[in-house]
Enzyme design. Sequence first.
Site: not given
Ligand code: 5GP
Ligand code: 5GP
Length: 230
Positions: A59, A118, A122
């Site tokens: 991820h 990503e 990040h």
């Molecule tokens: P979710 O709310 O689905 O756990 O996370 C949504 C998004 O927030 C993640 O895909 C990731 O980009 C970011 N995120 C969530 N938890 C963390 C964390 O503990 N550390 C960091 N660096 N990003 C996070």
């Molecule tokens: P996050 O900000 O939560 O790290 O990243 C998730 C973002 O990447 C969301 O906008 C989601 O739509 C996109 N994304 C694209 N492909 C994937 C996948 O295979 N898994 C997840 N968790 N997010 C994906």
Amino acid sequence: MGSQKLLLVTLFLLAFASSAQGYDFFYFVQQWPGSYCNTNNQRCCYPIYGKPPSGFGIHGLWPNYNRPPYGAYPQNCYSNSIPIMSNRQVSGLVPNLQTNWPSWTCPRSDSSNFWQHEWTKHGTCSEAVLSQYDYFRVSLQFKQSTNILQCLITAGILPNGRYYTLASVTAAIEKCIRHTIYVKCNIDKWGHDQLYEVYTCINKSGTMLIDCPVLPTPTCLSFWIRFPSF
Ligand code: 5GP
Ligand code: 5GP
């Protein structure tokens, strides 16, 4: 007195600015596609280059703080980097990224939007330590050196739709990679907790696995969690 106060305020602001910019360690997060794809309202598509081999996929590699306020993390940091697909070094990693870092979103894609997202969200926050190319190269290396699916299978925990205790899943992975980890659950169509992501931790320089210094809030609230097939 006035200038002393000004100096103190300046020092405080400088200290805050430098702590806000840095990070302390990385979460390296791998997802189980079976759980990404079967959760409520979640449509899911194979990438245009076909179904990748069954297994956990990357991820992201997320720089993180190990200090209050816990739960906060740096994101979308300033960068003048080029789009990842214009980076010839990153292009050389594409076959490896397609296999190990697939995107499951619809409509079908070549996954590069996921990688770009990503990096932008990040990777830009650890760019002083890992260049754009190193961000992807190092992620692929850690994916290879932490074979989560194999760790689970060795412990008799199979992606067969059955239920396993959170403790046994965590212990199987921790024993195998010799470091503490975090298991994130999401909810399947029937409202049950299922194994969604595994967070391992990596030191600040991106060179080795470490015990996780801080763990996110628990998300697997049931004693038994499902490991769906894929
Ligand atoms: P979710 O709310 O689905 O756990 O996370 C949504 C998004 O927030 C993640 O895909 C990731 O980009 C970011 N995120 C969530 N938890 C963390 C964390 O503990 N550390 C960091 N660096 N990003 C996070
Ligand atoms: P996050 O900000 O939560 O790290 O990243 C998730 C973002 O990447 C969301 O906008 C989601 O739509 C996109 N994304 C694209 N492909 C994937 C996948 O295979 N898994 C997840 N968790 N997010 C994906």
